[in-house]
Design a protein around this motif. Structure first.
Motif, PDB file in Angstrom:
ATOM      1  N   PRO A 263      28.355 -43.200  88.235  1.00  0.00           N
ATOM      2  CA  PRO A 263      28.668 -41.769  88.372  1.00  0.00           C
ATOM      3  C   PRO A 263      29.215 -41.416  89.752  1.00  0.00           C
ATOM      4  CG  PRO A 263      26.574 -42.074  87.252  1.00  0.00           C
ATOM      5  CD  PRO A 263      26.998 -43.434  87.722  1.00  0.00           C
ATOM      6  N   ASP A 264      28.839 -42.171  90.793  1.00  0.00           N
ATOM      7  CA  ASP A 264      29.411 -41.847  92.114  1.00  0.00           C
ATOM      8  C   ASP A 264      30.638 -42.691  92.449  1.00  0.00           C
ATOM      9  OD1 ASP A 264      27.742 -43.958  92.323  1.00  0.00           O
ATOM     10  OD2 ASP A 264      26.543 -43.198  93.994  1.00  0.00           O
ATOM     11  N   GLY A 265      31.276 -43.212  91.422  1.00  0.00           N
ATOM     12  CA  GLY A 265      32.627 -43.759  91.623  1.00  0.00           C
ATOM     13  C   GLY A 265      32.698 -45.205  92.067  1.00  0.00           C
ATOM     14  N   PHE A 266      31.563 -45.917  92.043  1.00  0.00           N
ATOM     15  CA  PHE A 266      31.644 -47.345  92.367  1.00  0.00           C
ATOM     16  C   PHE A 266      32.160 -48.119  91.150  1.00  0.00           C
ATOM     17  CE2 PHE A 266      28.945 -46.032  95.772  1.00  0.00           C
ATOM     18  CZ  PHE A 266      29.030 -47.005  96.755  1.00  0.00           C
ATOM     19  N   TYR A 267      33.073 -49.048  91.406  1.00  0.00           N
ATOM     20  CA  TYR A 267      33.583 -49.923  90.344  1.00  0.00           C
ATOM     21  C   TYR A 267      32.574 -51.044  90.114  1.00  0.00           C
ATOM     22  CZ  TYR A 267      36.257 -53.818  88.360  1.00  0.00           C
ATOM     23  OH  TYR A 267      36.660 -54.881  87.596  1.00  0.00           O
ATOM     24  N   ARG A 268      32.196 -51.215  88.841  1.00  0.00           N
ATOM     25  CA  ARG A 268      31.288 -52.316  88.493  1.00  0.00           C
ATOM     26  C   ARG A 268      32.130 -53.573  88.288  1.00  0.00           C
ATOM     27  NH1 ARG A 268      26.612 -49.274  86.444  1.00  0.00           N
ATOM     28  NH2 ARG A 268      27.380 -47.393  85.440  1.00  0.00           N
ATOM     29  N   THR A 269      32.035 -54.499  89.253  1.00  0.00           N
ATOM     30  CA  THR A 269      32.934 -55.659  89.213  1.00  0.00           C
ATOM     31  C   THR A 269      32.560 -56.658  88.135  1.00  0.00           C
ATOM     32  OG1 THR A 269      31.616 -56.994  90.746  1.00  0.00           O
ATOM     33  CG2 THR A 269      33.270 -55.510  91.720  1.00  0.00           C
ATOM     34  N   GLY A 270      31.273 -56.657  87.709  1.00  0.00           N
ATOM     35  CA  GLY A 270      30.832 -57.670  86.750  1.00  0.00           C
ATOM     36  C   GLY A 270      30.604 -59.024  87.404  1.00  0.00           C
ATOM     37  N   ASP A 271      30.804 -59.097  88.720  1.00  0.00           N
ATOM     38  CA  ASP A 271      30.571 -60.352  89.444  1.00  0.00           C
ATOM     39  C   ASP A 271      29.158 -60.351  90.021  1.00  0.00           C
ATOM     40  OD1 ASP A 271      33.160 -61.581  89.188  1.00  0.00           O
ATOM     41  OD2 ASP A 271      33.921 -60.042  90.550  1.00  0.00           O
ATOM     42  N   LEU A 272      28.496 -61.507  89.927  1.00  0.00           N
ATOM     43  CA  LEU A 272      27.159 -61.655  90.510  1.00  0.00           C
ATOM     44  C   LEU A 272      27.310 -62.314  91.872  1.00  0.00           C
ATOM     45  CD1 LEU A 272      25.228 -62.869  87.338  1.00  0.00           C
ATOM     46  CD2 LEU A 272      25.170 -60.598  88.404  1.00  0.00           C
ATOM     47  N   VAL A 273      26.811 -61.636  92.889  1.00  0.00           N
ATOM     48  CA  VAL A 273      27.002 -62.126  94.257  1.00  0.00           C
ATOM     49  C   VAL A 273      25.706 -62.036  95.052  1.00  0.00           C
ATOM     50  CG1 VAL A 273      29.417 -61.350  94.272  1.00  0.00           C
ATOM     51  CG2 VAL A 273      27.636 -59.879  95.238  1.00  0.00           C
ATOM     52  N   ARG A 274      25.750 -62.683  96.194  1.00  0.00           N
ATOM     53  CA  ARG A 274      24.694 -62.637  97.186  1.00  0.00           C
ATOM     54  C   ARG A 274      25.417 -62.306  98.485  1.00  0.00           C
ATOM     55  NH1 ARG A 274      22.351 -67.253  99.502  1.00  0.00           N
ATOM     56  NH2 ARG A 274      23.680 -68.770  98.466  1.00  0.00           N
ATOM     57  N   GLN A 275      24.803 -61.418  99.298  1.00  0.00           N
ATOM     58  CA  GLN A 275      25.474 -61.061 100.559  1.00  0.00           C
ATOM     59  C   GLN A 275      24.667 -61.570 101.745  1.00  0.00           C
ATOM     60  OE1 GLN A 275      26.373 -56.837 101.336  1.00  0.00           O
ATOM     61  NE2 GLN A 275      28.274 -57.506 102.317  1.00  0.00           N
ATOM     62  N   LEU A 276      25.320 -62.224 102.682  1.00  0.00           N
ATOM     63  CA  LEU A 276      24.675 -62.739 103.887  1.00  0.00           C
ATOM     64  C   LEU A 276      24.615 -61.620 104.933  1.00  0.00           C
ATOM     65  CD1 LEU A 276      26.481 -66.217 104.152  1.00  0.00           C
ATOM     66  CD2 LEU A 276      24.342 -65.629 102.971  1.00  0.00           C
ATOM     67  N   PRO A 277      23.740 -61.764 105.929  1.00  0.00           N
ATOM     68  CA  PRO A 277      23.673 -60.723 106.965  1.00  0.00           C
ATOM     69  C   PRO A 277      25.016 -60.477 107.647  1.00  0.00           C
ATOM     70  CG  PRO A 277      21.839 -62.284 107.192  1.00  0.00           C
ATOM     71  CD  PRO A 277      22.739 -62.832 106.121  1.00  0.00           C
TER      72      PRO A 277
END
Ligand code: OOB
Length: 526
Positions: free
Chosen positions: A398-412
């Motif tokens: 609802p706030d306009g983020f695109y759901r990429t469908g990709d599963l990720v992990r983010q590093l610091p």
């Protein structure tokens, strides 16, 4: 959504992107910024300076205007890596008509749909692609004008649009749709991604900066020029904006690409992982001089860390991982990143204004470093697919983020590691296949009662496509060859055809009754 099928950014964000300088009064038709006397484009036997290309684009723009193509129109463009592609693209964006960038591999199923969805005023194609005759297909399409590069038969030759330049009656606005890109797709029908002039100019300029492009850059194009990666990440347009030289190759085959690298002293190339693997192998038996290569960009599908580490040793150039999407968000490893980040991650977002969230199934952010679905919004990420209001309700938060469908992990550090995918799509060496689209075609076969398409691991392609079929009682099960013939007659692009068939009696189901593709895929692993 506005009447023309475009979902704009909300006013507050748009004002911020303007104030912070991400969006400028910039037009895609003005990206030719090289010294007029320098070589902009090498394509086959043609060599065009910036002045030549600029003139050709203006002349062909006049030709499209004479045909009646105007600002706000859409034109489906299906050309191989040729000077005609580059000239057509520039001509259309200069008059404010949006090219709809189809891939050369697309066939009637995709092209007819694109012409209809976009209500295209014209279709621009090559005469043939090997055995396939685009003109025969064009005869059946619902468009007013067909423009052909090469032998046009009864259609308008692309060369005949090269006429004396005229003043463009109505220049596009930077906020207009500049180009419509194809989505990899997760649904039954392909989706179109509207990219505005100013968001795409930001995309290509910021990319050129991060990738260190200069007027000395010689960029070899081996992927289809119509693909976002080769076009604007930084791609062909990023080279033009920094004054370097673009060299078009027909494919990534070492037989074709290596001699061009040697002859033109190419410094950069963007490839998908299967091409990178091929090149790593081919250097041992080829005798071309590849020493001019400074950077190999690899993206479109996951590139294994061990292979990334081999690139500098074997090819003698730096490697950069690129995790991008036609929808917008681009992640690049940086040229000065330590080697472990370059090898083991798929890069970090291009823009300080890119917002990323990594969320669980409820949309709640996961703890830092854990795996979740990547959501994103930002100054060059779409807010809605073109003319797809229903799909957009699912594809965006609802706030306009695109759901990429990709599963990720983010590093610091902000770098992302792609761990998998939630969307129902097969990534076949960078070529995206929507499972649902293929299933719908298979279900049209008289012997097929039910179909489920899954990706199976493959060392070279990353994944291949396996179709699980439930055959109708009493029907003869089709062979893989039968099915390929069937899909050819349905006009489906060959890269979407299954690589393998498995006949089953029933499909395993999840607790809620959906086909369990996980369980199906697991039946194949020993
Ligand atoms: C590029 O664009 P698309 O639109 O063909 O595909 C986007 C999808 C991503 O959502 C992701 O699933 C996958 O392709 N992908 C990668 C990846 N790069 C793309 N998955 C793992 N590792 C990567 N490095 O593929 C694209 C667009 C611009 C630049 C580069 C690639």
């Amino acid at each position: 959504m506005t009447a023309d099928g475009f979902t704009p950014w909300p006013a507050d964000l748009a004002a911020r992107y303007e104030a912070e300088g991400y969006w400028k009064d910039a037009l895609l038709g003005d990206v030719l910024r090289g010294d007029p006397s320098r070589t902009a484009l090498v394509a086959g036997s043609e060599r065009l300076t910036y002045a030549d290309l600029d003139r050709r684009a203006d002349r062909t723009a006049a030709g499209f205007l004479r045909l009646g193509v105007r600002r706000g129109d859409r034109v489906v463009v299906q050309l191989a890596n040729s000077a005609g592609f580059v000239v057509t693209f520039l001509a259309l964006v200069r008059i404010g008509a949006a090219p709809v960038l189809a891939l050369p591999a697309h066939r009637e199923s995709e092209i007819r749909y694109l012409c209809e969805l976009a209500e295209a005023r014209a279709y621009v194609c090559a005469d043939r692609d090997g055995d396939f005759d685009y003109r025969a297909m064009a005869r059946t399409l619902p468009v007013e004008h067909v423009v052909v590069e090469g032998d046009a038969q009864e259609f308008t030759p692309l060369a005949s649009l090269d006429i004396d330049p005229v003043d463009v009656p109505e220049r596009p606005a930077p906020s207009d749709i500049g180009v419509l890109l194809l989505s990899g797709g997760t649904t039954g029908l392909p989706k179109l991604i509207p990219r505005t002039h100013r968001d795409y100019v930001y995309n290509l300029e910021a990319s050129a900066e991060v990738c260190g492009f200069t007027s000395e850059t010689v960029y070899l194009v081996v992927l289809p020029a119509a693909h976002n990666f080769a076009l604007a990440c930084p791609g062909i347009l990023g080279v033009f904006a920094t004054g370097g030289t673009v060299v078009l190759a027909p494919s990534g085959s070492p037989d074709e690409a290596f001699p061009l690298i040697e002859r033109e002293r190419a410094t950069v190339c963007a490839v998908v992982p299967p091409i990178a693997l091929l090149w790593l192998d081919a250097v041992s038996w080829s005798d071309e001089d590849l020493s001019s290569l400074e950077l190999l960009q690899v993206g479109g599908a996951k590139f294994a860390a061990e292979r990334a580490a081999e690139v500098p040793k074997v090819l003698g150039c730096a490697v950069q991982q690129v995790f991008g999407m036609a929808e917008g968000l681009l992640n690049y490893t940086r040229l000065d990143d330590p080697s472990d980040l370059v090898e083991q991650t798929q890069g970090r977002p291009l823009s300080p204004a890119d917002e990323v969230q990594v969320v669980d199934g409820n949309g709640t952010p996961v703890p830092p470093g854990e795996v979740g679905e990547l959501l994103t919004r930002g100054p060059y990420t779409l807010r809605g697919y073109y003319r797809a209001p229903e799909h957009n309700r699912r594809a965006f938060t609802p706030d306009g983020f695109y759901r990429t469908g990709d599963l990720v992990r983010q590093l610091p550090s902000g770098h992302l590691i792609v761990e998998g995918r939630e969307k129902d799509q097969i990534n076949r060496g960078g070529d995206k296949v929507s499972a649902e689209e293929l299933e719908n075609h298979l279900l049209a076969h008289p012997a097929i009662h039910d179909a489920a398409v899954v990706g199976i691991p493959d060392e070279v392609m990353g994944e291949r496509t396996c179709a699980f079929l439930v055959i109708r009682e009493q029907a003869d099960p089709p062979t893989l060859k039968d099915l390929k013939d069937f899909l050819r007659t349905r006009g489906l692009a060959a890269y979407k055809w299954p690589d393998r068939l498995e006949q089953v009696d029933t499909f395993p189901r999840t607790p809620v009754g959906k086909i369990s593709k996980k369980a199906l895929a697991a039946t194949l692993t020993p």
